[in-house]
Design a protein around this motif. Structure first.
Motif: not given
Length: 183
Positions: A122-151
């Motif tokens: 699928x396709x993803x959109x996201x945003x990363x927010x730097x919290x400090x020099x080494x830490x970020x918070x990242x939020x994302x969502x993906x929309x796409x297709x899944x094929x499941x084969x199951x019992x």
């Protein structure tokens, strides 16, 4: 997944940027998860994340799975900062039962057990927010297709296969709130 990480080590060594991450939403489901992201250009990165859950929960609830989701990302400003778009793939092996799926999906999992494989992308959109020099918070969502084969099995640990089937799905395929450490 570990074998794939070892294959990527030469690329990681030459990358100007590497980060590791954990998805706090998967942490909330008691799923072991992690990811690594490395640059492949000034505005492009490759992300590889994986999840594992092998536990049974109270009330005979099962959410067992192993999931791998590689993703290519294009950052609109600079890598690991701001908006990005991505293309992701996914593969999972699952054994779920006696659970309420998010978004009202697959309502039969409330009173049956399902075991199988799924894959898609699928396709993803996201945003990363730097919290400090080494830490970020990242939020994302993906929309796409899944094929499941199951019992399909009766609720519980044992029982004969009631049905072998396939299922196609289009909708949300990825959701993350990542805590990221940037090296």
């Amino acid at each position: 997944m570990l074998a794939l990480l070892f294959c990527l080590l030469p690329v990681l060594g030459f990358a100007q940027h590497v980060s590791v991450k954990t998805n706090l939403l998967y942490d909330a489901t008691a799923s072991i998860n992690g990811g690594v992201e490395f640059s492949v250009g000034k505005k492009m990165t490759v992300d590889l994340s994986g999840n594992y859950n092998a536990w049974d929960f109270s009330g005979n609830k099962k959410w067992r799975h192993i999931l791998v989701q590689p993703e290519w990302r294009y950052w609109l400003c600079e890598r690991t900062n701001g908006h990005f778009f991505g293309v992701h793939a996914h593969w999972a092996k699952f054994n779920i039962g006696n659970v309420k799926m998010p978004f009202g999906l697959w309502k039969e999992t409330r009173d049956h057990r399902f075991q199988g494989d799924l894959w898609g992308g699928g396709l993803t959109y996201g945003y990363a927010l730097p919290l400090s020099r080494h830490f970020n918070m990242e939020a994302l969502i993906g929309i796409g297709y899944i094929r499941a084969i199951f019992d399909k099995y009766p609720d519980g640990d044992c029982g004969n296969v009631l049905l072998s089937d396939k299922k196609n799905y289009f909708g949300p395929t990825k959701l993350a709130l990542n805590l990221v450490y940037v090296f």
